[in-house]
Scaffold this motif. Structure first.
Motif, short mmCIF file in Angstrom:
data_model
loop_
_atom_site.label_atom_id
_atom_site.label_comp_id
_atom_site.label_asym_id
_atom_site.label_seq_id
_atom_site.Cartn_x
_atom_site.Cartn_y
_atom_site.Cartn_z
N THR A 83 34.03 37.65 47.66
CA THR A 83 34.71 36.72 46.75
C THR A 83 35.85 36.00 47.47
N VAL A 84 36.35 34.94 46.82
CA VAL A 84 37.53 34.24 47.34
C VAL A 84 38.72 35.20 47.34
N ALA A 85 38.86 35.98 46.27
CA ALA A 85 40.00 36.91 46.16
C ALA A 85 40.01 37.88 47.33
N ASP A 86 38.86 38.49 47.62
CA ASP A 86 38.81 39.46 48.72
C ASP A 86 39.00 38.77 50.07
N THR A 87 38.42 37.58 50.22
CA THR A 87 38.54 36.88 51.50
C THR A 87 40.01 36.60 51.83
N VAL A 88 40.78 36.12 50.86
CA VAL A 88 42.17 35.80 51.18
C VAL A 88 43.02 37.07 51.34
N ARG A 89 42.66 38.14 50.62
CA ARG A 89 43.38 39.41 50.84
C ARG A 89 43.23 39.82 52.30
N VAL A 90 42.01 39.67 52.82
CA VAL A 90 41.73 40.06 54.21
C VAL A 90 42.44 39.12 55.19
N VAL A 91 42.28 37.82 54.95
CA VAL A 91 42.86 36.85 55.90
C VAL A 91 44.39 36.93 55.90
N SER A 92 44.98 37.38 54.79
CA SER A 92 46.44 37.57 54.74
C SER A 92 46.92 38.54 55.81
N SER A 93 46.02 39.40 56.29
CA SER A 93 46.39 40.35 57.35
C SER A 93 46.35 39.72 58.74
N PHE A 94 45.69 38.56 58.85
CA PHE A 94 45.46 37.98 60.18
C PHE A 94 46.28 36.73 60.46
N ALA A 95 46.76 36.07 59.40
CA ALA A 95 47.39 34.76 59.57
C ALA A 95 48.71 34.70 58.80
#
Ligand code: CP
Length: 353
Positions: A83-95
């Protein structure tokens, strides 16, 4: 933290500060060459782009930062159903900041709910495109010197044209703005945008009858990718073509803007006219995105202003392209000035289940 999901997430004063910062960046490039050293921008593009993605990339590189992300969601775990929600939760750790383009309307709002870093809406379906609006405002400022008391002709696909929707929301806040709407009947503005227009707008069917009164002509492409029926696209795609002959009807000071890409709504014989500002407009996009990235990274302690009173709803959005139709998220609503209950993600009407 602060996000940019809608042009009105920035007040008029904040918008002005961004435009002034962009102009300072243009005049003092070296001064800003390292202000984002060590910072990372993630570009999450679920829909094709040339200008927006590359200008965000160039902007972050010119500020000294780095860029990661995807330009084709099929190469990411979105293809596995993330999902979009999970994708941004993950990317928040990288960027440190995310620029997201999505074909689903309201997707950046979902991203902002779940992200731990600022989200920039880089275009969501036929809904909104706030960084194009900042580009347009900077272009008008640099070309004409002011943003008030302007007559702006918006021509082409006003129904699906997200750049038009966002430009109207931003420009209606300036004193003396007059909108002239030029489109086929089938591609008129959606009602949620029409309802916010100042009462002095006019709606016409031909460019010829209004060119003489315009300060800005904003041309748009008829968007093939938004049509459910391709026969309708074929019938409407050449509704308005600006050419050198029509330009003889326009004032000497009028500028022609276009978010691009163009298909054939502006003939190439207009390109050499000094009033054709659309390629200068592209470069402004990079500078204003530099200003935006730098500003949002400095505002991480600020709270996002809330322009609408939101409430939970069980009603379904009437818009098939709305993110709430596919993403399992809480449905939120607001009531507009006409008393209509609208989806807080894409602004379309809700229907009673
Ligand atoms: N103006 C604009 O959004 O262009 P791209 O679709 O190429 O990013």
């Amino acid at each position: 933290m602060r996000h940019l999901i809608d042009p009105t997430d920035l007040s008029v004063e904040e918008t002005q500060q961004l435009l002034e910062l962009a102009i300072d960046i243009i005049n003092n490039r070296q001064k800003y060459a390292h202000v984002c050293d060590g910072k990372k921008l993630a570009t999450l593009f679920y829909e094709p782009s040339t200008r927006t993605r590359l200008s965000f990339t160039a902007a972050m590189m010119e500020l000294g930062g780095n860029v990661l992300g995807f330009s084709d969601a099929r190469t990411s775990s979105v293809s596995k159903g993330e999902t979009v929600a999970d994708t941004v939760r993950v990317v928040s750790s990288f960027a440190d900041i995310i620029a997201m383009r999505h074909f689903k309307e309201g997707a950046p709002n979902v991203a902002a709910q779940f992200s731990r870093i600022p989200i920039i809406n880089a275009g969501d379906g036929g809904h909104s495109h706030p960084t194009q609006t900042l580009t347009d405002l900077l272009s008008i400022m640099r070309e004409l010197g002011h943003l008030d008391n302007l007559t702006i002709g918006l021509c082409g696909d006003l129904k699906y044209g997200r750049t038009v929707h966002s430009l109207i929301k931003a420009m209606k806040r300036y004193e003396g703005t007059r909108f002239v709407l030029i489109s086929p009947d089938e591609l008129r503005l959606p009602d949620y945008i029409k309802n916010i227009l100042p009462s002095n707008f006019i709606e016409v069917n031909t460019l010829e009858e209004v060119l003489h009164m315009l300060d800005v002509l904003y041309m748009t492409r008829v968007q093939q990718e938004r049509f459910a029926n391709q026969d309708d696209y074929e019938r409407l795609k050449d509704s308005f073509i600006l050419d050198a002959k029509k330009m003889t009807l326009a004032p000497e000071h009028m500028i022609v803007l276009h978010p691009l890409p163009r298909v054939n709504e502006i003939s190439t014989d207009v390109d050499s006219d000094p009033r054709a500002a659309y390629f200068r407009q592209v470069e402004n996009g990079k500078f204003v995105r530099m200003a935006l990235i730098y500003t949002l990274l400095q505002k991480t302690e600020e709270t996002q202003p809330q322009n609408k009173v939101l409430s939970a709803t069980t009603h379904t959005c009437t818009n098939d392209r709305c993110i709430t139709r596919t993403e399992p998220i809480e449905k939120l609503a607001y009531t507009d000035t006409e008393g209509i209950e609208r989806c807080a993600y894409c602004d379309h009407c809700l229907k009673t289940n």
